[in-house]
Design a protein around this motif. Structure first.
Motif, PDB file in Angstrom:
ATOM      1  N   UNK A   1       0.951  -0.953   0.133  1.00 48.65           N
ATOM      2  CA  UNK A   1       0.031  -0.250   0.069  1.00 48.65           C
ATOM      3  C   UNK A   1       0.993   0.878  -0.030  1.00 48.65           C
ATOM      4  N   UNK A   2       0.845   2.081  -0.604  1.00 52.32           N
ATOM      5  CA  UNK A   2       1.531   3.394  -0.863  1.00 52.32           C
ATOM      6  C   UNK A   2       1.178   3.931   0.792  1.00 52.32           C
ATOM      7  N   UNK A   3       2.507   4.871   1.043  1.00 44.57           N
ATOM      8  CA  UNK A   3       2.514   5.643   2.119  1.00 44.57           C
ATOM      9  C   UNK A   3       2.857   7.005   1.414  1.00 44.57           C
ATOM     10  N   UNK A   4       1.325   7.197   2.050  1.00 41.66           N
ATOM     11  CA  UNK A   4       1.489   9.567   1.743  1.00 41.66           C
ATOM     12  C   UNK A   4       2.301  10.478   2.804  1.00 41.66           C
ATOM     13  N   UNK A   5       3.059  10.999   2.638  1.00 41.58           N
ATOM     14  CA  UNK A   5       3.989  11.220   4.345  1.00 41.58           C
ATOM     15  C   UNK A   5       3.599  12.536   3.591  1.00 41.58           C
ATOM     16  N   UNK A   6       3.702  13.689   4.818  1.00 46.60           N
ATOM     17  CA  UNK A   6       3.654  15.143   4.915  1.00 46.60           C
ATOM     18  C   UNK A   6       5.513  15.326   4.875  1.00 46.60           C
ATOM     19  N   UNK A   7       5.755  16.564   4.444  1.00 43.55           N
ATOM     20  CA  UNK A   7       6.848  16.887   4.505  1.00 43.55           C
ATOM     21  C   UNK A   7       6.413  18.354   5.191  1.00 43.55           C
ATOM     22  N   UNK A   8       7.414  17.712   6.343  1.00 46.39           N
ATOM     23  CA  UNK A   8       6.737  19.170   7.664  1.00 46.39           C
ATOM     24  C   UNK A   8       7.260  20.618   7.719  1.00 46.39           C
ATOM     25  N   UNK A   9       8.097  20.886   5.979  1.00 41.97           N
ATOM     26  CA  UNK A   9       8.933  21.665   6.317  1.00 41.97           C
ATOM     27  C   UNK A   9       7.859  23.230   6.691  1.00 41.97           C
ATOM     28  N   UNK A  10       6.984  23.237   6.120  1.00 48.77           N
ATOM     29  CA  UNK A  10       6.306  24.674   6.137  1.00 48.77           C
ATOM     30  C   UNK A  10       6.265  24.578   7.873  1.00 48.77           C
ATOM     31  N   UNK A  11       6.259  23.821   9.051  1.00 53.79           N
ATOM     32  CA  UNK A  11       6.014  23.547  10.692  1.00 53.79           C
ATOM     33  C   UNK A  11       7.789  24.499  10.956  1.00 53.79           C
ATOM     34  N   UNK A  12       8.342  24.200   9.862  1.00 57.42           N
ATOM     35  CA  UNK A  12       9.116  24.003  10.962  1.00 57.42           C
ATOM     36  C   UNK A  12       9.616  25.315  12.166  1.00 57.42           C
ATOM     37  N   UNK A 264       4.765  17.531  -1.020  1.00 57.07           N
ATOM     38  CA  UNK A 264       5.976  18.902  -0.121  1.00 57.07           C
ATOM     39  C   UNK A 264       5.873  20.305  -1.011  1.00 57.07           C
ATOM     40  N   UNK A 265       4.230  21.271  -0.058  1.00 59.91           N
ATOM     41  CA  UNK A 265       4.628  22.284  -0.910  1.00 59.91           C
ATOM     42  C   UNK A 265       4.923  23.386  -0.312  1.00 59.91           C
ATOM     43  N   UNK A 266       5.682  24.215  -0.243  1.00 57.15           N
ATOM     44  CA  UNK A 266       7.376  25.211   0.681  1.00 57.15           C
ATOM     45  C   UNK A 266       6.015  26.757   0.295  1.00 57.15           C
ATOM     46  N   UNK A 267       5.189  27.118  -0.497  1.00 59.34           N
ATOM     47  CA  UNK A 267       4.782  27.837  -1.172  1.00 59.34           C
ATOM     48  C   UNK A 267       3.997  28.918  -0.280  1.00 59.34           C
ATOM     49  N   UNK A 268       2.933  27.858   0.389  1.00 59.73           N
ATOM     50  CA  UNK A 268       2.299  28.503   1.627  1.00 59.73           C
ATOM     51  C   UNK A 268       1.734  28.811   2.607  1.00 59.73           C
ATOM     52  N   UNK A 269       2.850  28.761   3.301  1.00 59.87           N
ATOM     53  CA  UNK A 269       2.934  28.161   4.486  1.00 59.87           C
ATOM     54  C   UNK A 269       1.447  29.559   5.284  1.00 59.87           C
ATOM     55  N   UNK A 270       1.579  30.580   4.909  1.00 58.31           N
ATOM     56  CA  UNK A 270       0.505  30.709   5.786  1.00 58.31           C
ATOM     57  C   UNK A 270      -0.745  29.781   5.709  1.00 58.31           C
ATOM     58  N   UNK A 271      -1.069  29.655   5.091  1.00 56.90           N
ATOM     59  CA  UNK A 271      -2.398  28.271   4.410  1.00 56.90           C
ATOM     60  C   UNK A 271      -2.111  26.800   4.910  1.00 56.90           C
ATOM     61  N   UNK A 272      -0.942  26.476   5.164  1.00 61.10           N
ATOM     62  CA  UNK A 272      -0.329  25.301   4.949  1.00 61.10           C
ATOM     63  C   UNK A 272      -1.190  24.140   6.235  1.00 61.10           C
ATOM     64  N   UNK A 273      -1.927  24.466   6.902  1.00 63.66           N
ATOM     65  CA  UNK A 273      -3.145  23.392   7.586  1.00 63.66           C
ATOM     66  C   UNK A 273      -3.584  22.690   6.376  1.00 63.66           C
ATOM     67  N   UNK A 274      -4.176  23.711   5.431  1.00 64.31           N
ATOM     68  CA  UNK A 274      -5.868  23.183   3.904  1.00 64.31           C
ATOM     69  C   UNK A 274      -4.430  23.413   3.354  1.00 64.31           C
TER      70      UNK A 274
END
Length: 288
Positions: A1-12, A264-274
């Protein structure tokens, strides 16, 4: 089964290392790829985690129900100047120890050389691998490498040739969708060539810098050597997601037990949760 992982860089910038698993769980992710946090393995510097912090991190991840399928260090293992390369190898040895202590089977990284010193950087990469690869193999780890924009090798096929030259089943390729146009926009031919050596896929969108006769976006002064790309939400730019996931399905990657897809979206830290929740839902649709 494919693992979908979050890159948490926007929260660092706002979260400690020990808070990252709970953030991932809150957003609906079952997996977290551990990227260069200042408390763990900062960019280009010696790792800062000790045994106590590793043990605490393992506990909070288990308590949150979040798995750590891979870690991502970035060290100058292909640097053309020897003092920086030697430091990078020293740092990477400690990264390997941390992966073993965490029970993480995969290390994803970058070449981290220089395009203006291509030959020297490639030679430096092979020198580093002479030291690091025996340790990786002994520990039973998988080391996957991304040819990042502004590295000594950016074209995807040429990067695969460099990796293939190591002649080790422990070595694989990280395919980063937001780097696809620097790779040569060759998903339909490169991914089948990689086969089971494809180790991870990162998912964020980017504009094709080659369009409009090179004026898709502009940096000054004209003709400078900057490599510009984005890490946007899926669907916000030019990556052909149906082509990419269709190819991943055709080569059997999405059916592999060890398949790893990282948001790994890095361009929208202000909307990172959404954005992170959107990415998870969209990836499930593309995989499904």
């Amino acid at each position: 089964m494919v693992k979908i992982a979050l890159d948490p860089t926007p929260y660092h910038h706002d979260a400690t290392l020990l808070e990252l698993p709970e953030i991932a769980a809150r957003l609906g992710y079952e997996y977290l790829q551990l990227t260069p946090h200042v408390d763990f393995s900062p960019f280009y510097r010696y790792p800062k985690a000790d045994d106590d912090l590793v043990a605490r991190f393992k506990k909070v991840a288990a308590d949150a129900g979040v798995g750590i399928p891979a870690i991502l260090p970035v060290q100058r293992i292909s640097w053309p100047e020897e003092p920086q390369r030697e430091a990078a190898v020293r740092n990477f040895r400690r990264v390997i120890q941390l992966a073993v202590e965490l029970g993480v089977p995969v290390i994803n990284t970058e070449f981290s050389g220089r395009p203006d010193h291509q030959e020297d950087s490639e030679a430096a990469f092979y020198r580093s691998m002479e030291e690091l690869l025996p340790i990786v193999e002994r520990e039973g780890l998988r080391l996957n490498i991304d040819p990042h924009p502004d590295d000594f090798v950016e074209d995807g096929l040429e990067a695969w040739r460099v990796l293939r030259g190591l002649n080790s089943r422990a070595i694989g390729f990280v395919y980063v969708a937001s780097h696809t146009f620097h790779y040569g926009d060759r998903a339909t031919t490169l991914l089948p060539e990689l086969g089971d050596r494809l180790g991870a896929v990162y998912t964020a969108d980017t504009f094709d810098h080659r369009r409009s006769h090179g004026l898709r976006y502009i940096s000054n002064p004209p003709g400078n050597a900057a490599r510009i790309h984005q890490h946007l939400r899926i669907g916000d730019a030019d990556v052909d997601w149906q082509e990419l996931f269709g190819t991943l399905r055709a080569i059997g990657y999405l059916a592999r037990e060890d398949a790893l897809i990282v948001s790994n979206v890095f361009a929208e830290d202000e909307n990172a949760d959404d954005v992170s929740r959107f990415q998870l839902q969209r990836l499930r649709e593309l995989i499904g």
